[in-house]
Design a protein around this motif. Structure first.
Motif, mmCIF file in Angstrom:
data_model
loop_
_atom_site.group_PDB
_atom_site.id
_atom_site.type_symbol
_atom_site.label_atom_id
_atom_site.label_comp_id
_atom_site.label_asym_id
_atom_site.label_seq_id
_atom_site.Cartn_x
_atom_site.Cartn_y
_atom_site.Cartn_z
ATOM 1 N N TRP A 170 -7.196 3.222 8.149
ATOM 2 C CA TRP A 170 -6.347 2.791 7.153
ATOM 3 C C TRP A 170 -5.432 2.954 7.656
ATOM 4 C CZ3 TRP A 170 -7.782 7.834 4.280
ATOM 5 C CH2 TRP A 170 -9.297 8.174 3.687
ATOM 6 N N ASP A 171 -4.300 4.043 8.967
ATOM 7 C CA ASP A 171 -3.298 2.969 8.922
ATOM 8 C C ASP A 171 -3.041 2.553 10.018
ATOM 9 O OD1 ASP A 171 -1.035 5.089 9.418
ATOM 10 O OD2 ASP A 171 -1.393 6.072 10.711
ATOM 11 N N TYR B 167 2.582 -3.540 6.264
ATOM 12 C CA TYR B 167 3.373 -3.517 6.129
ATOM 13 C C TYR B 167 4.966 -3.716 7.087
ATOM 14 C CZ TYR B 167 7.953 -0.127 5.613
ATOM 15 O OH TYR B 167 8.679 -0.054 4.940
ATOM 16 N N ALA B 168 4.473 -4.400 8.036
ATOM 17 C CA ALA B 168 5.038 -4.339 8.922
ATOM 18 C C ALA B 168 5.093 -6.243 8.900
ATOM 19 C CB ALA B 168 4.663 -4.865 10.618
ATOM 20 N N LEU C 264 3.671 -1.103 -1.453
ATOM 21 C CA LEU C 264 3.206 -0.874 -0.085
ATOM 22 C C LEU C 264 4.157 0.606 -0.072
ATOM 23 C CD1 LEU C 264 1.545 -2.420 1.677
ATOM 24 C CD2 LEU C 264 3.287 -3.833 2.473
ATOM 25 N N VAL C 265 5.304 0.150 0.240
ATOM 26 C CA VAL C 265 5.941 0.908 1.064
ATOM 27 C C VAL C 265 5.288 2.825 0.726
ATOM 28 C CG1 VAL C 265 7.782 1.607 -1.374
ATOM 29 C CG2 VAL C 265 8.396 1.720 1.632
ATOM 30 N N LEU C 266 5.489 3.039 -0.956
ATOM 31 C CA LEU C 266 4.164 3.968 -0.756
ATOM 32 C C LEU C 266 2.701 3.924 -0.463
ATOM 33 C CD1 LEU C 266 5.248 4.152 -5.029
ATOM 34 C CD2 LEU C 266 6.548 4.763 -3.435
ATOM 35 N N SER C 267 2.518 3.234 -0.233
ATOM 36 C CA SER C 267 1.320 4.047 0.329
ATOM 37 C C SER C 267 1.416 3.961 1.775
ATOM 38 C CB SER C 267 0.517 2.026 -0.081
ATOM 39 O OG SER C 267 0.525 1.624 0.872
ATOM 40 N N THR D 157 -3.616 18.777 -0.196
ATOM 41 C CA THR D 157 -2.943 17.702 -1.389
ATOM 42 C C THR D 157 -1.596 17.014 -1.454
ATOM 43 O OG1 THR D 157 -3.579 18.867 -3.626
ATOM 44 C CG2 THR D 157 -5.497 18.127 -2.529
ATOM 45 N N PHE D 158 -0.582 17.938 -1.899
ATOM 46 C CA PHE D 158 0.834 17.485 -2.131
ATOM 47 C C PHE D 158 1.271 16.398 -0.862
ATOM 48 C CE2 PHE D 158 3.329 20.555 0.038
ATOM 49 C CZ PHE D 158 2.514 21.480 0.008
ATOM 50 N N PHE D 159 0.699 16.231 0.435
ATOM 51 C CA PHE D 159 1.435 15.223 1.424
ATOM 52 C C PHE D 159 2.113 14.031 1.109
ATOM 53 C CE2 PHE D 159 0.662 16.763 5.924
ATOM 54 C CZ PHE D 159 0.837 18.597 5.471
ATOM 55 N N PRO D 160 1.361 13.902 0.381
ATOM 56 C CA PRO D 160 1.942 11.834 -0.039
ATOM 57 C C PRO D 160 2.595 12.275 -0.830
ATOM 58 C CG PRO D 160 -0.916 12.127 -0.320
ATOM 59 C CD PRO D 160 -0.070 13.536 -0.180
ATOM 60 N N PRO D 161 2.990 13.227 -2.163
ATOM 61 C CA PRO D 161 4.447 12.120 -2.377
ATOM 62 C C PRO D 161 5.438 13.515 -1.374
ATOM 63 C CG PRO D 161 3.146 14.398 -3.030
ATOM 64 C CD PRO D 161 2.149 13.128 -2.309
ATOM 65 N N TYR D 162 5.028 14.283 -0.859
ATOM 66 C CA TYR D 162 5.908 15.294 -0.081
ATOM 67 C C TYR D 162 6.310 14.145 1.176
ATOM 68 C CZ TYR D 162 6.242 18.940 3.975
ATOM 69 O OH TYR D 162 6.635 19.258 4.951
ATOM 70 N N PHE D 163 5.481 13.511 1.843
ATOM 71 C CA PHE D 163 6.113 12.771 3.324
ATOM 72 C C PHE D 163 6.916 11.613 2.339
ATOM 73 C CE2 PHE D 163 3.498 13.014 7.018
ATOM 74 C CZ PHE D 163 3.270 14.606 6.786
#
Lengths: 461, 177
Positions: free
Chosen positions: A166-167, A174-175, A237-240, A260-266
Motif C-alpha cells: 500500500w505504501d 503522492y510524488a 491523498l495527503v491524508l491517506s 487504531t489511533f495511529f492514522p490521525p496521530y501520524f
C-alpha cells in the motif's frame, strides 16, 4: 520599468503583503532572484554544504551496496531503524507543502499564495529523500521494480494485502500528483520568466517549460478549474499517505504499534514537522532575498499557529497512547510503554516530550510568534523532536518486543548518520537549485493579492 | 478563406479597464475574442461566459476508470492469477484492496486533470500569433490585452480598430499571423 518605481513600505504585522507593490514590482522582484547574474554568498555557502553532504550520501550508499545492510547497525530484532525513521520523517515534512497548496486553497486562505510554491517544492524534494530509504533498505535496491505488479517470468506478484505494498502505491501516487500540481502552478510563472529573460538560451528553456502559456482568459478559466480539482484530489491523498505510513506499524502486532489511533496521530505529527520545515526555510530565505514584503511576519505568525495547533494534537496523542496502554490491560503493551519511558531509550523519549509537548506551548504568546529568530530555533526543535518521536516508536518497540530473550538494544553506526545527513544534503541541494532556477514565490498568485487586482465598478463582486 | 491578419489587439493598464472593454465588445456583438491577463480574473470569465468547461466531467471519468482498474488489478492478481490460500480465508479480501483502489482513483483523476488541462488549452503550443505583438510580453507582467480575432463575422480591420480605440486603451495594434 521607470514608470512604476514606487516605495514599498514595510509590511505591518497584520498584512500578508506590504503596501506599495504593483503588478510590475512584484513580478520583477520575484523574477530577479532567478534572472539576476548575482548569486548571494548565502546561496553558495548552503549549496557547498549541501554538495558536501550529498557526497557523503554517495559514500554511505556505496558502503551499503558493497557491504550490505549490516553497516546500518540493523541487528535482530531491530531489522529497520533509522531508515524507516527517516522515511516517515521526510514524508511527514512533505505533507505541510500539500496542506498549504491544496487544503488552504480549498479553504480560501489567500495568505498561502506567497508561500505555497516553495512549500510544494519542499514536498517534492522531501518525498524524494523519503523514497531513498525504503529502496535502500530493500537489500537489493536494483530490483526495486519488483515492488510493482507487472507480468514477469517469475510468475509472482506483490501481496496486495500488505501495508508495505500500500505504501508503494500511496507514496508513488503522492510524488506524482505533487509534481504535477507543482508544474501546473509553475506554468504561468515560467511564461513570465520566458518574457522577462534576456538571455536567448534561458528564453528558450523557460519557454519550453511554459509550453506556450499566454495568459488567455479561456485558458485561465480551465486552469482555475484544474487547480481546484487538483487541490480537491490532493487533500484526501495527503491524508491517506500518512495514514498508510502509519499502517506500516499498526497492522503489525508489535507492542506499541498495534493501535487504531495511529492514522490521525501520524497525520497531525506530519503537518507539525512540515510547518516547522516551512518556517526553517522561509525565515532565512526571506531575509537573504529581501522578500519580507511578500513573506511577512503575518505568514510566520500563521504558520506558527498551525504548528502549535498540530503540536497540541500530537501532545494529546502521546497522552492517549499512554492511556490506551494502561486502560487496554494488555501486559505487553504496558511493558512496552513502560520500557519506552524508563528503558534504554528513556533519554530520547523525554527529549521528544520536551520538544513536542512542552516547547510548542511557548507559541501561545504573541511575543514568541513575532520573533523570526525564536521561530527559527523552535522549528529546529520541532524537527528534532519529531525525528526522535518516530525513532522511539519504531526502535523502542522493536528492540524490546514480545519475546524478552531476543531483546537487544539498537546501536546506530556512522553509516546511519551519514545516510541520514546525506539526505539532508540531497534535500538542500535540490532546494537551493530550485531557489536559483525557478521562482520560489508564485508570481501570478501574489498578483491576485494586490488591491489593484480587484475589478472595480459595475458588476464587480 | 484565410484572413490577412490574426486580429486586432488593445492593451489596457488595469483589470477594470479590460473587463469594461470586454463587456463592451460582447455587447457590440463580437464573438471571436480572447483576453490575455497576468492572473485569472473572475469577472472576465463572467463577461466571456467561460464558467463551464468539460474538465470536471473528464476528471470524474478518469477517477472512476482509475478506481475500477485498481480494484480489477487486485482482484485479478489475488483471485485468478496468483491465488494464495492463507488458512482458508476468502481470496476476495476486498477491505484490503480499498487503499490501492483509492490511490489509483486519485492518480488517474489527477493525471486526467493535468493532461485534460493541456488538451483543453491546446498546450503545448510553440507558436501563437499573439506573440508577434512586441508589447505582448507584458501580458505576463502587468498589462491586460483584448484581442478580437479576424474570424469573427463582424470583424473589419478598420472598424474593429476604431471600435477598440473608443474603449480608451493604451495602444491598439494589429496581430500578424
Amino acid at each position: 520599468m521607470a514608470d512604476e518605481l514606487q516605495v514599498i513600505e514595510e509590511a505591518r504585522p497584520e498584512e500578508i503583503i506590504a503596501r506599495g507593490y504593483t503588478f510590475g514590482t512584484v513580478t520583477d522582484q520575484i523574477a530577479a532572484v532567478v534572472l539576476s547574474k548575482h548569486t548571494p554568498i548565502f546561496w553558495f555557502a548552503c549549496f557547498a554544504v549541501a554538495i558536501g553532504l550529498l557526497l557523503g550520501f554517495l559514500l554511505a550508499v556505496g558502503a551499503l551496496f558493497t557491504q550490505g545492510l549490516g553497516v546500518w547497525g540493523l541487528r535482530g530484532p531491530t531489522m529497520w531503524a533509522w531508515d524507516i525513521t527517516n522515511f516517515v520523517w521526510w514524508v511527514g515534512i512533505g505533507h505541510a507543502g500539500t496542506l498549504i497548496s491544496a487544503i488552504l486553497l480549498l479553504l480560501n486562505q489567500s495568505w498561502r499564495n506567497s508561500i505555497n510554491r516553495f512549500a510544494e517544492a519542499m514536498t517534492i524534494f522531501a518525498v524524494a529523500c523519503a523514497g531513498m530509504f525504503p529502496i535502500l533498505h530493500l537489500g537489493r535496491p536494483w530490483l526495486m521494480f519488483w515492488l510493482f505488479p507487472y507480468p514477469n517470468t517469475m510468475g509472482i506478484e506483490p501481496n496486495f494485502r500488505s501495508p508495505l505494498v500500500w505504501d508503494v502505491f500511496a507514496v508513488s501516487t503522492y510524488a506524482t500528483v505533487s509534481a504535477l500540481f507543482w508544474f501546473v502552478g509553475l506554468m504561468p510563472d515560467l511564461g513570465t520568466l520566458r518574457d522577462r529573460a534576456t538571455n536567448p538560451l534561458l528564453k528558450v528553456l523557460y519557454g519550453v517549460g511554459a509550453m506556450g502559456w499566454r495568459g488567455s482568459a479561456r485558458h485561465w478559466a480551465v486552469y482555475e478549474t484544474a487547480s481546484l480539482l487538483l487541490a480537491g484530489l490532493a487533500t484526501p491523498l495527503v491524508l491517506s499517505v500518512h495514514t498508510v505510513v502509519s499502517f506500516d506499524f499498526t497492522v503489525g502486532i508489535v507492542p506499541g504499534w498495534h493501535s487504531t489511533f495511529f492514522p490521525p496521530y501520524f497525520v497531525a505529527g506530519a503537518i507539525y514537522s512540515g510547518f516547522a520545515m516551512v518556517l526553517a526555510l522561509a525565515i532565512p530565505l526571506r531575509s537573504v532575498y529581501n522578500l519580507k514584503g511578500l513573506i511577512t511576519d503575518k505568514h510566520l505568525d500563521n504558520a506558527a499557529k498551525v504548528m502549535m495547533a498540530t503540536g497540541l494534537i500530537v501532545g494529546y496523542s502521546y497522552i492517549l497512547e499512554a492511556f490506551a496502554a494502561w486502560y487496554g490491560g494488555n501486559v505487553y503493551e504496558m511493558a512496552a510503554f513502560w520500557n519506552r519511558m524508563t528503558g534504554p531509550y528513556k533519554v530520547q523519549y523525554w527529549v521528544l516530550i520536551t520538544c513536542n509537548v512542552v516547547a510548542p506551548n511557548a507559541l501561545w504568546f504573541k511575543k514568541f510568534r513575532s520573533s523570526p529568530v525564536i521561530l527559527f530555533i523552535w522549528s529546529l526543535i520541532v524537527l528534532v523532536g519529531m525525528w526522535l518521536e518516530r525513532f522511539v516508536i519504531i526502535v523502542a518497540s522493536l528492540a524490546q518486543d514480545n519475546l524478552p530473550s531476543s531483546w537487544r538494544v539498537f546501536e546506530s553506526t556512522r553509516w546511519d548518520w551519514l545516510t541520514y545527513l546525506g539526505t539532508i544534503g540531497l534535500f538542500t541541494f535540490l532546494f537551493f537549485l530550485f531557489v536559483r532556477l525557478l521562482p520560489m514565490i508564485s508570481i501570478f498568485e501574489v498578483r491576485t493579492l494586490l488591491p489593484s487586482a480587484k475589478v472595480k465598478g459595475k458588476g464587480a463582486h | 478563406m484565410k484572413q490577412p491578419i490574426y486580429g486586432v489587439m488593445a492593451e489596457f493598464e488595469s483589470p477594470t479597464a479590460l473587463v469594461t472593454a470586454t463587456r463592451a465588445a460582447v455587447a457590440k456583438g463580437y464573438k471571436k475574442m480572447d483576453a490575455y491577463t497576468p492572473f485569472p480574473i473572475e469577472e472576465l470569465s463572467d463577461a466571456l461566459h467561460l464558467h463551464r468547461n468539460k474538465l470536471p466531467l473528464m476528471v470524474l471519468i478518469g477517477g472512476i476508470i482509475g478506481g475500477m482498474l485498481g480494484f480489477a488489478l487486485q482482484y485479478f492478481v489475488t483471485v485468478m492469477y496468483y491465488p494464495i490460500n492463507i488458512g482458508g480465508r476468502p481470496l476476495l479480501s476486498w477491505p484490503a484492496y480499498i487503499i490501492i483502489t483509492f490511490e489509483l482513483t486519485i492518480l488517474f483523476a489527477a493525471l486526467t486533470a493535468v493532461f485534460g488541462l493541456f488538451a483543453l488549452c491546446g498546450l503545448p503550443m510553440p507558436y501563437h500569433p499573439t506573440f508577434n505583438v512586441p508589447r505582448f510580453e507584458f501580458a505576463s507582467r502587468n498589462r491586460f490585452f483584448l484581442c478580437i480575432e479576424s474570424t469573427d463575422p463582424l470583424f473589419d480591420r478598420a472598424k474593429t480598430c476604431e471600435f477598440l480605440e473608443t474603449l480608451e486603451p493604451r495602444e491598439v495594434s494589429e496581430v500578424a499571423h
